[in-house]
Design an enzyme around this catalytic site. Structure first.
Site, PDB file in Angstrom:
ATOM      1  N   LYS A  22      90.883  59.211  62.006  1.00  0.00           N
ATOM      2  CA  LYS A  22      91.403  57.869  62.286  1.00  0.00           C
ATOM      3  C   LYS A  22      92.526  57.524  61.310  1.00  0.00           C
ATOM      4  CE  LYS A  22      89.360  54.102  60.474  1.00  0.00           C
ATOM      5  NZ  LYS A  22      90.274  53.201  59.764  1.00  0.00           N
ATOM      6  N   ASN A  23      92.290  57.774  60.030  1.00  0.00           N
ATOM      7  CA  ASN A  23      93.256  57.347  59.013  1.00  0.00           C
ATOM      8  C   ASN A  23      94.533  58.177  59.013  1.00  0.00           C
ATOM      9  OD1 ASN A  23      91.509  55.372  58.306  1.00  0.00           O
ATOM     10  ND2 ASN A  23      90.979  56.197  56.288  1.00  0.00           N
ATOM     11  N   ASP A 312      85.727  55.919  50.860  1.00  0.00           N
ATOM     12  CA  ASP A 312      85.205  55.883  52.230  1.00  0.00           C
ATOM     13  C   ASP A 312      83.914  56.690  52.411  1.00  0.00           C
ATOM     14  OD1 ASP A 312      87.225  54.197  52.942  1.00  0.00           O
ATOM     15  OD2 ASP A 312      88.331  55.638  54.164  1.00  0.00           O
ATOM     16  N   ARG A 404      85.005  51.265  65.468  1.00  0.00           N
ATOM     17  CA  ARG A 404      86.380  51.318  64.980  1.00  0.00           C
ATOM     18  C   ARG A 404      86.733  52.700  64.438  1.00  0.00           C
ATOM     19  NH1 ARG A 404      87.389  47.729  60.393  1.00  0.00           N
ATOM     20  NH2 ARG A 404      89.263  48.975  60.526  1.00  0.00           N
TER      21      ARG A 404
HETATM   22  C1  UD1 Z   1      93.373  53.376  53.298  1.00  0.00           C
HETATM   23  C2  UD1 Z   1      92.348  53.768  54.315  1.00  0.00           C
HETATM   24  C3  UD1 Z   1      90.965  53.239  53.929  1.00  0.00           C
HETATM   25  C4  UD1 Z   1      90.618  53.719  52.527  1.00  0.00           C
HETATM   26  C5  UD1 Z   1      91.729  53.372  51.539  1.00  0.00           C
HETATM   27  C6  UD1 Z   1      91.503  53.969  50.160  1.00  0.00           C
HETATM   28  C7  UD1 Z   1      93.660  53.838  56.342  1.00  0.00           C
HETATM   29  C8  UD1 Z   1      93.960  53.247  57.669  1.00  0.00           C
HETATM   30  N1  UD1 Z   1      92.732  53.213  55.617  1.00  0.00           N
HETATM   31  O1  UD1 Z   1      93.444  51.961  53.277  1.00  0.00           O
HETATM   32  O2  UD1 Z   1      90.011  53.755  54.865  1.00  0.00           O
HETATM   33  O3  UD1 Z   1      89.418  53.098  52.108  1.00  0.00           O
HETATM   34  O4  UD1 Z   1      92.995  53.891  52.021  1.00  0.00           O
HETATM   35  O5  UD1 Z   1      91.384  55.341  50.231  1.00  0.00           O
HETATM   36  O6  UD1 Z   1      94.203  54.856  55.969  1.00  0.00           O
HETATM   37  N2  UD1 Z   1      96.570  47.557  47.036  1.00  0.00           N
HETATM   38  C9  UD1 Z   1      97.310  46.551  46.467  1.00  0.00           C
HETATM   39  N3  UD1 Z   1      98.564  46.311  46.970  1.00  0.00           N
HETATM   40  C10 UD1 Z   1      99.087  47.018  48.007  1.00  0.00           C
HETATM   41  C11 UD1 Z   1      98.325  48.037  48.575  1.00  0.00           C
HETATM   42  C12 UD1 Z   1      97.061  48.295  48.070  1.00  0.00           C
HETATM   43  O7  UD1 Z   1      96.869  45.870  45.528  1.00  0.00           O
HETATM   44  O8  UD1 Z   1     100.215  46.744  48.412  1.00  0.00           O
HETATM   45  C13 UD1 Z   1      95.212  47.859  46.514  1.00  0.00           C
HETATM   46  C14 UD1 Z   1      94.113  47.595  47.531  1.00  0.00           C
HETATM   47  O9  UD1 Z   1      93.695  46.242  47.511  1.00  0.00           O
HETATM   48  C15 UD1 Z   1      93.043  48.550  47.066  1.00  0.00           C
HETATM   49  C16 UD1 Z   1      93.831  49.756  46.522  1.00  0.00           C
HETATM   50  O10 UD1 Z   1      95.142  49.251  46.258  1.00  0.00           O
HETATM   51  O11 UD1 Z   1      92.302  47.972  46.023  1.00  0.00           O
HETATM   52  C17 UD1 Z   1      93.927  50.917  47.463  1.00  0.00           C
HETATM   53  O12 UD1 Z   1      94.357  50.455  48.748  1.00  0.00           O
HETATM   54  P1  UD1 Z   1      95.134  51.393  49.767  1.00  0.00           P
HETATM   55  O13 UD1 Z   1      95.120  52.797  49.260  1.00  0.00           O
HETATM   56  O14 UD1 Z   1      96.444  50.796  50.079  1.00  0.00           O
HETATM   57  O15 UD1 Z   1      94.216  51.311  51.055  1.00  0.00           O
HETATM   58  P2  UD1 Z   1      94.668  51.224  52.559  1.00  0.00           P
HETATM   59  O16 UD1 Z   1      95.894  52.019  52.784  1.00  0.00           O
HETATM   60  O17 UD1 Z   1      94.625  49.820  53.012  1.00  0.00           O
END
Ligand code: UD1
Length: 426
Positions: A22-23, A312, A404
């Site tokens: 999915k990711n 995850d 999902r």
């Molecule tokens: C993706 C995955 C999710 C997984 C996560 C971490 C997808 C669709 N989802 O989510 O399943 O749990 O990676 O491996 O791929 N953060 C900020 N600012 C930003 C972006 C992130 O503060 O602009 C923080 C987030 O709140 C979190 C951390 O960084 O605490 C990691 O988030 P991120 O790696 O961006 O997760 P996602 O890409 O949303």
């Protein structure tokens, strides 16, 4: 809302065919927007989140169709650069269309995703990186409005290559930025990039489309922007989290599971933990077998960006720790509120104490059936695992979360010997 009824006490045994991740599928679908000629994507899982993104992309006028596990996309019919709140609110990954729309068409208007159950999850890094490439970004009425800089004739021009360091490792932030940089003018240097296999999969597809990317799979990526990207045919990488979830079920029940159409190289840190817990792990080129004799041993887990242990898989491994011999310590470093499965597991007899980011799990002999509620995607799988191992019949509510991210979940569980029924809700 649908519910699951699971009769516990099963020792799982059998094979399960793993779906596309999915990711990975979500950023790859977003990357299709960058191509000037048609793209075909194979091994795309049939999931609610995938349907949401297909719908969102179709809403821009792009011709996109999913037939079985194949998605085809032709961007020549695009007539809007807008992603509405109604769709974005159901799936945060919708923000991934921002970079591609902006880079290819010079403009985008995408609803700001709200918070979500597992934490506040801001997108500041996505926006800062695009701004570093020259984009003008405003947030108005809950929407991110982004525009590329003007060229010398006053027309909407291209993003510009830049040097950007992410404040933290962000999977989505890295993905949005490399998609935008692929079509920017000049070279982009990115530091502190996410190295997750799904980021690698996206970079590999972009290269197949004609992008010039160096440092794939490392924290430092260099992207030399090109004038245009072409379509290609590509297949989504196997889902390492789905793989880990079914294999963990073997540990949970003292059973044996072979996951097929998957890759051990995607999940070394998880397999290492399985071995530490006493599982016998055997791997082939496209399969992994996990066999568990007796009770698992307690283990310490710390979630961190790839290649360390993935957040995850935290809920699923915590569930195994619930019935392990000894005391396990789990530290969740990625999301601030990712222990919502704990009260539900406690209802089933688990002995867990949470203090901030740390959970201490004292293993018990057995879990008991109880009515529980799924709170998020991975938490819902942890409850399924607990229910399969527990004595009695467990009812799990709000299983739309599991839909999902786990393709054909009941069929796959039944194939392993699990007694599971979906009760349709209103
Ligand atoms: C993706 C995955 C999710 C997984 C996560 C971490 C997808 C669709 N989802 O989510 O399943 O749990 O990676 O491996 O791929 N953060 C900020 N600012 C930003 C972006 C992130 O503060 O602009 C923080 C987030 O709140 C979190 C951390 O960084 O605490 C990691 O988030 P991120 O790696 O961006 O997760 P996602 O890409 O949303």
């Amino acid at each position: 809302m649908d519910k699951f009824l699971i009769t516990g006490g099963t020792q799982v045994k059998g094979e399960v065919v793993i779906s596309g991740a999915k990711n990975a599928a979500l950023p790859l679908l977003a990357a299709m927007i960058l191509a000037e000629t048609p793209v075909t994507l194979h091994n795309v899982p049939t999931l609610k989140d995938v349907n949401t993104l297909v719908k969102l992309i179709a809403g821009t006028g792009i011709t996109i169709e999913k037939n079985g596990d194949t998605v085809t996309c032709d961007t020549s019919t695009i007539n809007s650069y807008y992603a509405p709140y109604e769709l974005v609110k159901t799936m945060r990954a919708s923000i991934l269309v921002l970079g591609p729309l902006l880079a290819r068409f010079g403009q985008a208007e995408v609803s700001l995703p709200g918070g979500c159950a597992i934490g506040s999850r801001p997108v500041d890094q996505h926006l800062k990186a695009l701004e570093a490439m020259g984009a003008t970004i405003t947030v108005e009425n809950g929407y991110v409005k982004a525009k590329a800089p003007l060229d010398k004739d006053g027309n909407r021009g291209r993003l510009k290559g830049c040097h950007f360091t992410f404040d933290m490792v962000t999977v989505g932030g890295t993905e949005n930025t490399i998609m935008a940089a692929a079509l920017a003018e000049g070279t982009t240097h990115l530091e502190n990039c996410a190295r997750e296999p799904e980021v690698v999969d996206l970079a590999n597809m972009l290269v197949k489309m004609g992008a010039k990317i160096e440092g794939i799979g490392t924290a430092y990526m260099t992207i030399e922007g090109v004038d245009k990207l072409n379509g290609c045919e590509y297949s989504v990488v196997p889902d390492r989290i789905e793989t880990g979830s079914y294999l963990a079920l073997a540990m949970m029940t003292g059973g044996e599971v072979t996951a097929k159409k998957t890759e051990a190289s995607l999940m070394q840190s998880v397999l290492k933990k399985f071995e530490e817990m006493g599982a016998q792990v055997t791997v082939g080129s496209d399969w992994i077998n996990v066999k568990m004799a007796g009770r698992p041993k307690a283990v310490d887990i710390r979630t961190l960006p790839h290649p360390a242990f993935p957040t995850d898989m935290q809920a699923q491994l915590m569930t195994v720790c619930c019935i392990a011999e000894g005391t396990s310590t789990i530290i969740e470093n990625i999301f601030e509120n990712r222990y919502m499965h704990v009260p539900e597991l406690q209802r089933m007899g688990a002995n867990i104490k949470v203090d901030g980011h740390t959970a201490v799990v004292q293993g018990v002999d057995k879990l008991n059936a109880a009515p529980v509620i799924a709170t998020d995607l991975r938490a819902s799988m942890s409850l399924v695992m607990a229910a399969v191992a527990a004595q009695g019949e467990t009812c799990i509510e709000r299983i739309y979360h599991i839909d999902r991210g786990y393709e054909y979940v009941e069929d796959k569980l039944r194939g392993l010997g699990v007694t599971i029924e979906r009760v349709k809700g209103e």
